[in-house]
Enzyme design. Structure first.
Site, mmCIF file in Angstrom:
data_model
loop_
_atom_site.group_PDB
_atom_site.id
_atom_site.type_symbol
_atom_site.label_atom_id
_atom_site.label_comp_id
_atom_site.label_asym_id
_atom_site.label_seq_id
_atom_site.Cartn_x
_atom_site.Cartn_y
_atom_site.Cartn_z
ATOM 1 N N HIS A 1 -4.131 66.313 70.673
ATOM 2 C CA HIS A 1 -4.966 67.121 71.560
ATOM 3 C C HIS A 1 -5.141 68.539 71.020
ATOM 4 C CE1 HIS A 1 -6.213 68.449 75.738
ATOM 5 N NE2 HIS A 1 -5.771 69.601 75.268
ATOM 6 N N GLU A 2 -4.047 69.176 70.646
ATOM 7 C CA GLU A 2 -4.133 70.569 70.185
ATOM 8 C C GLU A 2 -4.836 70.693 68.844
ATOM 9 O OE1 GLU A 2 -3.746 72.821 72.190
ATOM 10 O OE2 GLU A 2 -2.653 71.742 73.740
ATOM 11 N N HIS B 1 -8.458 71.024 69.477
ATOM 12 C CA HIS B 1 -8.887 72.404 69.717
ATOM 13 C C HIS B 1 -8.983 73.173 68.405
ATOM 14 C CE1 HIS B 1 -8.777 72.064 74.005
ATOM 15 N NE2 HIS B 1 -7.472 71.957 74.103
#
Length: 307
Positions: free
Chosen positions: A223-224, A227
């Site tokens: 997920h990170e 980003h």
């Protein structure tokens, strides 16, 4: 299982995704007074209870990031863009003197494997193969009780001292982030103004086998890194256009928790909520895919800011 392959993309910005946030749809609530200061995008274990500083971007912040992206990608319009051959990863393990957080090498290697499987579409038949892959280039280890337990307080100093490589090097920091925060990341647009702060921070117990209930399969890292490559949360802007700035992720009013089935929080918009998307807040076991639109967006962000 393999997904749809993204071998290359020709840059062209969708006409319905303007840089400014459009007006909310009828009956939906928008915001118009947010500050535009950049901030990291976070993943939390409980979106209803956890409170983080800068964990979610306001509509104006997201719009500003997208404006910077559209400006940076403009000179590349019409060119075919390919994902990088492999992204080098430097993992900085920060632990306590009593051994807490001293993530073993085997779990770090497993985290890299999880990233490669996720970004190549290996967790679901319908998942997109983004073309991105990752290789572990180095692991650093720092034993410091203060840094381990109070990472967020000292994060600027920690990252400035430990970070390695250039814009195309993924630096990952592991530490104790507390009970509610799983991880957070900078965006590619942040690199030019603060290269020493670029990278991803994840709670040490979210790496595969870390023991964080519901969140120990390694997808906080997935997920990170999303980003770090330019993606917003799937619930960015709620039910209001332009959502997360990706055409093929359905609109979502708010973050998902657990793994709800048949959830449709924006009934006036097409499609059920993307609860299985890696850019949601669902449990690790629920997440299994990126979309082709997300794959295109990260490739374009790489070309614009990290290549």
């Amino acid at each position: 299982m393999c997904g749809f392959a993204l071998t290359g993309t020709v840059v062209g910005l969708p006409p319905d995704q303007a840089g400014a946030v459009s007006a909310p749809a009828e009956g939906e609530v928008g915001t118009s007074s947010e500050e535009c200061a950049p901030g990291p995008a976070a993943r939390v274990s409980d979106p209803e209870a956890a409170v983080t500083d800068g964990g979610e971007l306001t509509p104006r912040q997201a719009s500003e990031y997208d404006r910077q992206f559209r400006e940076a990608i403009l000179p590349l319009r019409g060119q075919e863009i390919q994902p990088p051959r492999a992204v080098p990863v430097v993992v900085h393990v920060i632990s306590a003197e009593d051994g807490r957080g001293n993530v073993p090498a085997a779990r770090i290697r497993e985290q890299i494997k999880v990233l490669n499987t996720a970004y190549r579409g290996g967790y679901a038949a319908e998942a997109a193969d983004t073309g991105f892959s990752f290789h572990l280039s180095e692991v650093t280890r720092t034993v410091d009780d203060t840094w381990f337990t109070r990472f967020d307080e000292y994060r600027d100093t920690i990252r400035a001292e430990l970070r390695q490589g250039d814009a195309g090097t993924l630096n990952v920091y592991t530490a104790d982030l507390g009970s509610g925060l799983l991880g957070y990341s900078t965006f590619p647009q942040d690199y030019e103004s603060a290269p020493e702060q670029d990278g991803v921070v994840i709670a040490h117990d979210t790496l595969p086998g870390g023991g964080r209930e519901g969140f120990d399969l390694g997808h906080t890292g997935t997920h990170e890194v999303g980003h770090w490559l330019g993606l917003f949360h799937t619930f960015q802007n709620g039910c209001s256009a332009p959502g997360d700035y990706v055409d093929d992720t359905p609109y979502e009013r708010e973050a998902a928790s657990g793994c709800p089935e048949g959830r449709d929080s924006c009934p006036r918009r097409a499609g059920d909520d993307p609860v299985t998307n890696f850019m949601n807040y669902s449990d690790d076991g629920c997440m299994n895919q990126f979309t082709e639109g997300q794959a295109t967006r990260i490739a374009e962000h790489w070309a614009a800011f990290r290549s």
